[in-house]
Scaffold this motif. Structure first.
Motif, short mmCIF file in Angstrom:
data_model
loop_
_atom_site.label_atom_id
_atom_site.label_comp_id
_atom_site.label_asym_id
_atom_site.label_seq_id
_atom_site.Cartn_x
_atom_site.Cartn_y
_atom_site.Cartn_z
N GLU A 56 13.77 4.00 -5.15
CA GLU A 56 13.24 4.73 -6.31
C GLU A 56 13.05 3.78 -7.50
O GLU A 56 12.11 3.92 -8.28
CB GLU A 56 14.18 5.88 -6.71
N GLY A 57 13.94 2.78 -7.62
CA GLY A 57 13.78 1.78 -8.67
C GLY A 57 12.49 0.98 -8.49
O GLY A 57 11.80 0.67 -9.47
N LEU A 58 12.15 0.66 -7.23
CA LEU A 58 10.90 -0.03 -6.95
C LEU A 58 9.69 0.81 -7.33
O LEU A 58 8.69 0.32 -7.86
CB LEU A 58 10.81 -0.40 -5.47
N THR A 99 6.79 0.06 -9.98
CA THR A 99 5.37 0.15 -9.59
C THR A 99 4.58 0.96 -10.61
O THR A 99 3.49 0.55 -11.05
CB THR A 99 5.24 0.78 -8.20
N ARG A 100 5.12 2.10 -11.02
CA ARG A 100 4.43 2.93 -12.01
C ARG A 100 4.34 2.24 -13.36
O ARG A 100 3.35 2.37 -14.08
CB ARG A 100 5.13 4.29 -12.13
N ALA A 101 5.37 1.49 -13.71
CA ALA A 101 5.40 0.83 -15.02
C ALA A 101 4.37 -0.29 -15.11
O ALA A 101 3.73 -0.46 -16.16
CB ALA A 101 6.80 0.28 -15.29
N ARG A 102 4.17 -1.04 -14.03
CA ARG A 102 3.26 -2.18 -14.11
C ARG A 102 1.90 -1.92 -13.45
O ARG A 102 0.97 -2.70 -13.61
CB ARG A 102 3.91 -3.41 -13.49
N GLY A 103 1.80 -0.81 -12.69
CA GLY A 103 0.52 -0.43 -12.11
C GLY A 103 0.18 -1.08 -10.79
O GLY A 103 -0.95 -0.99 -10.32
N TRP A 104 1.13 -1.70 -10.13
CA TRP A 104 0.90 -2.32 -8.82
C TRP A 104 2.21 -2.49 -8.08
O TRP A 104 3.28 -2.41 -8.69
CB TRP A 104 0.19 -3.68 -8.97
N LEU A 128 0.83 -1.21 0.00
CA LEU A 128 0.00 0.00 0.00
C LEU A 128 0.86 1.25 0.00
O LEU A 128 0.60 2.21 -0.74
CB LEU A 128 -0.92 0.00 1.24
N GLY A 129 1.88 1.26 0.84
CA GLY A 129 2.74 2.43 0.94
C GLY A 129 3.52 2.70 -0.33
O GLY A 129 3.66 3.86 -0.75
N LYS A 130 4.03 1.66 -0.95
CA LYS A 130 4.79 1.85 -2.19
C LYS A 130 3.92 2.43 -3.29
O LYS A 130 4.36 3.28 -4.08
CB LYS A 130 5.39 0.53 -2.64
N VAL A 131 2.66 1.96 -3.35
CA VAL A 131 1.74 2.50 -4.35
C VAL A 131 1.52 4.00 -4.12
O VAL A 131 1.57 4.80 -5.06
CB VAL A 131 0.39 1.75 -4.31
#
Length: 254
Positions: A175-177, A181-186, A140-143
């Motif tokens: 930041e890589g994570l 996350t933005r690239a795959r949407g989750w 949740l936090g990473k999203v």
């Protein structure tokens, strides 16, 4: 006419002020707005802070409403549009995935759980509404950090504690994570916050296409993962739930 308790009236006025003003207010702002001496205002604030109704920012010293207000009952949370729109979809997600479902929003330097659907079995579970989860290690936090600039700023400025041996703490790796996350949407959390526990989460957007929260499932690694990888059907179910809530909030298709 029944007599009122002045200290309670002042505390209520203080909470209303914090709810309707800027995001955070200083002691001088609060005391002058309510016509109170600084010492009186500080005493009330200290009491409210001890009870969790008010929180003080460590850096600026300013005050804002606390998470304890969210624990006072579901009647308060029911008026929260995000939670209200998510009720049906999160129930469906719990049934389809067989896992517990969490709805979270940014609150200071963490994720505040505003809705929790139990895993649909007979196991003993504890309701976590009002609980705070870490921003840097949970799905949740990473999203939230990936999609919300405010959350990103909070996590970058904060100390990212190594909660388990798998927690990513270095800024470059983190930041890589977020890029992933933005690239795959989750986002995923496989034993980064709790040993033996894995999570998947996806973002929820409102009618302005702004990130307003995240929804995800959490369960035992052996159920959520297969051969070390997150089960694709669970990832798909979480993303479908996030899209459905976003559509109900007016975001349209993502």
């Amino acid at each position: 006419m029944a007599r009122t308790i002045q200290s309670l009236e002042r505390a209520a006025a203080m909470l209303r002020l914090l709810a309707g003003g800027e995001r955070r207010l200083g002691l001088s702002d609060i005391s002058s707005s309510l016509g109170l001496a600084k010492g009186t205002a500080h005493g009330i604030l200290r009491t409210l802070q001890q009870e969790g109704f008010v929180e003080q920012d460590g850096a600026s010293g300013r005050y804002q409403l606390g998470a304890e207000l969210l624990r006072l009952g579901n009647s308060y949370l029911d008026v929260h549009e995000l939670r209200a729109r998510a009720l049906v979809w999160t129930d469906d997600l719990a049934r389809s995935s067989g896992e517990a479902v969490y709805l979270g929003v940014l609150h200071q330097q963490g994720v505040l759980v505003v809705h929790h659907v139990f895993r649909p079995d007979d196991s003993r579970q504890v309701l976590e509404v009002g609980a705070m989860h870490p921003l840097h290690s949970t799905a949740l936090g990473k999203v939230l950090c990936a999609y919300d600039p405010v959350a990103h700023s909070e996590v970058v400025e904060a100390e990212r504690e190594a909660i388990t041996p798998r927690t990513v703490t270095g800024l470059g790796d983190f930041e890589g994570l977020l890029d992933l996350t933005r690239a795959r949407g989750w986002a995923a959390d496989v034993e980064e916050t709790w040993d033996g526990v894995a999570s998947v989460a996806a973002p929820i957007h409102d009618r302005r296409r702004m990130p307003v929260g995240a929804v995800g499932i959490t369960g035992a690694v052996e159920r959520v993962c297969n051969d070390g990888e997150l089960r694709p059907e669970i990832v798909a179910a979480v993303r479908d739930c996030a899209r459905a809530v976003s559509r109900d909030l007016g975001a349209g298709r993502f």
